[in-house]
Design a protein around this motif. Sequence first.
Motif, short mmCIF file in Angstrom:
data_model
loop_
_atom_site.label_atom_id
_atom_site.label_comp_id
_atom_site.label_asym_id
_atom_site.label_seq_id
_atom_site.Cartn_x
_atom_site.Cartn_y
_atom_site.Cartn_z
N PRO A 196 -2.84 -0.84 6.27
CA PRO A 196 -3.32 0.49 6.63
C PRO A 196 -4.73 0.41 7.24
CG PRO A 196 -3.06 0.30 4.24
CD PRO A 196 -2.65 -1.00 4.84
N LEU A 197 -5.00 1.30 8.12
CA LEU A 197 -6.31 1.34 8.77
C LEU A 197 -7.43 1.43 7.74
CD1 LEU A 197 -7.38 1.27 11.63
CD2 LEU A 197 -7.31 3.76 11.65
N GLU A 198 -7.17 2.13 6.66
CA GLU A 198 -8.18 2.29 5.61
C GLU A 198 -8.55 0.95 4.98
OE1 GLU A 198 -5.44 4.11 6.21
OE2 GLU A 198 -5.34 5.76 4.79
N GLU A 199 -7.60 0.02 4.93
CA GLU A 199 -7.89 -1.29 4.35
C GLU A 199 -8.92 -2.04 5.19
OE1 GLU A 199 -7.07 -4.38 1.37
OE2 GLU A 199 -7.19 -2.22 1.47
N TYR A 200 -8.83 -1.92 6.48
CA TYR A 200 -9.85 -2.52 7.35
C TYR A 200 -11.19 -1.81 7.12
CZ TYR A 200 -6.00 -4.87 9.70
OH TYR A 200 -4.92 -5.65 9.98
N GLY A 201 -11.13 -0.51 6.94
CA GLY A 201 -12.35 0.24 6.62
C GLY A 201 -12.98 -0.22 5.33
N PHE A 202 -12.13 -0.55 4.36
CA PHE A 202 -12.61 -1.06 3.08
C PHE A 202 -13.46 -2.31 3.27
CE2 PHE A 202 -12.04 -4.05 -0.43
CZ PHE A 202 -12.38 -3.28 -1.54
N PHE A 203 -13.01 -3.20 4.16
CA PHE A 203 -13.72 -4.45 4.38
C PHE A 203 -14.99 -4.28 5.19
CE2 PHE A 203 -9.37 -6.12 3.56
CZ PHE A 203 -9.69 -6.73 2.35
N VAL A 204 -15.25 -3.08 5.66
CA VAL A 204 -16.53 -2.76 6.30
C VAL A 204 -17.40 -1.99 5.31
CG1 VAL A 204 -17.65 -1.46 8.15
CG2 VAL A 204 -15.56 -2.76 8.63
N VAL A 205 -16.83 -0.98 4.69
CA VAL A 205 -17.60 -0.07 3.82
C VAL A 205 -18.12 -0.79 2.57
CG1 VAL A 205 -17.41 1.96 2.32
CG2 VAL A 205 -16.49 2.02 4.64
N ILE A 206 -17.29 -1.57 1.90
CA ILE A 206 -17.72 -2.18 0.65
C ILE A 206 -18.81 -3.23 0.86
CG2 ILE A 206 -16.95 -3.48 -1.39
CD1 ILE A 206 -16.16 -0.38 -1.19
N PHE B 121 0.86 -1.18 0.00
CA PHE B 121 0.00 0.00 0.00
C PHE B 121 0.89 1.23 0.00
CE2 PHE B 121 -2.43 -3.42 1.81
CZ PHE B 121 -3.64 -3.32 1.14
N ASP B 122 0.60 2.15 -0.89
CA ASP B 122 1.38 3.37 -1.02
C ASP B 122 1.19 4.24 0.22
OD1 ASP B 122 2.67 5.68 -1.79
OD2 ASP B 122 1.43 6.03 -3.55
N ARG B 123 2.25 4.43 0.96
CA ARG B 123 2.17 5.26 2.17
C ARG B 123 1.78 6.70 1.85
NH1 ARG B 123 3.58 3.13 6.94
NH2 ARG B 123 4.69 1.15 6.91
N GLY B 124 2.04 7.13 0.64
CA GLY B 124 1.67 8.49 0.24
C GLY B 124 0.18 8.67 0.02
N GLN B 125 -0.56 7.55 -0.09
CA GLN B 125 -2.00 7.64 -0.34
C GLN B 125 -2.83 7.09 0.82
OE1 GLN B 125 -3.33 6.38 -4.21
NE2 GLN B 125 -1.37 6.92 -5.12
N THR B 126 -2.16 6.82 1.92
CA THR B 126 -2.86 6.36 3.12
C THR B 126 -2.47 7.26 4.29
OG1 THR B 126 -1.12 4.77 3.65
CG2 THR B 126 -2.96 3.96 2.32
N LEU B 127 -3.23 7.16 5.35
CA LEU B 127 -2.99 8.03 6.51
C LEU B 127 -1.72 7.66 7.27
CD1 LEU B 127 -6.64 8.31 7.87
CD2 LEU B 127 -5.39 9.95 6.45
N GLY B 128 -1.25 6.44 7.09
CA GLY B 128 -0.01 6.04 7.73
C GLY B 128 -0.20 5.13 8.93
N TRP B 129 -1.40 5.09 9.50
CA TRP B 129 -1.64 4.20 10.63
C TRP B 129 -1.79 2.78 10.12
CZ3 TRP B 129 -5.96 8.07 11.74
CH2 TRP B 129 -5.43 9.20 12.37
N ARG B 130 -1.08 1.86 10.74
CA ARG B 130 -1.09 0.47 10.31
C ARG B 130 -1.45 -0.44 11.49
NH1 ARG B 130 0.76 -0.14 4.68
NH2 ARG B 130 1.31 1.98 4.18
N VAL B 131 -2.16 -1.50 11.18
CA VAL B 131 -2.47 -2.54 12.15
C VAL B 131 -2.07 -3.86 11.50
CG1 VAL B 131 -4.29 -3.71 13.46
CG2 VAL B 131 -4.39 -1.22 13.12
N ALA B 132 -1.11 -4.53 12.10
CA ALA B 132 -0.58 -5.79 11.56
C ALA B 132 -0.05 -5.62 10.14
CB ALA B 132 -1.62 -6.90 11.64
N GLY B 133 0.42 -4.45 9.82
CA GLY B 133 1.00 -4.19 8.51
C GLY B 133 0.04 -3.65 7.48
#
Length: 116
Positions: A77-87, A63-75
């Motif tokens: 990005p937090l947004e990826e976990y959000g993806f698996f809820v939002v979609i 995941f491009d660190r320049g396009q994510t907030l930078g917070w990571r959980v187990a490697g």
Amino acid sequence: MNLTRYSYVAMLLFCLAGTLPLVRLYRLQVFQRPVRLVAAIIVTAAPFVVWDLWATHAGHWSFDRGQTLGWRVAGLPLEEYGFFVVIPLAAILAYETVRAMRARSADSGRSLEEVP
């Protein structure tokens, strides 16, 4: 201020902005059954989170660190976990909207194109 850091978050918000109004517009009952909703999201998300964790740790993608907030959980990005809820939520709302429209169409005897 670098707005590209918010690209992933913006995409998730865009998906929500397009589907959350359907709840009110079609009087969907999705949020009245929270246990069912959470269960559907978890069943959908769990295998993909595991797959994502494996693939990123194996170096198959990143995941491009320049396009994510930078917070990571187990490697991931937090947004990826959000993806698996939002979609899955957006898919459920779209599905329930189609069901509501079909029910209205059947009740009124009109075609789906005529149903608001």
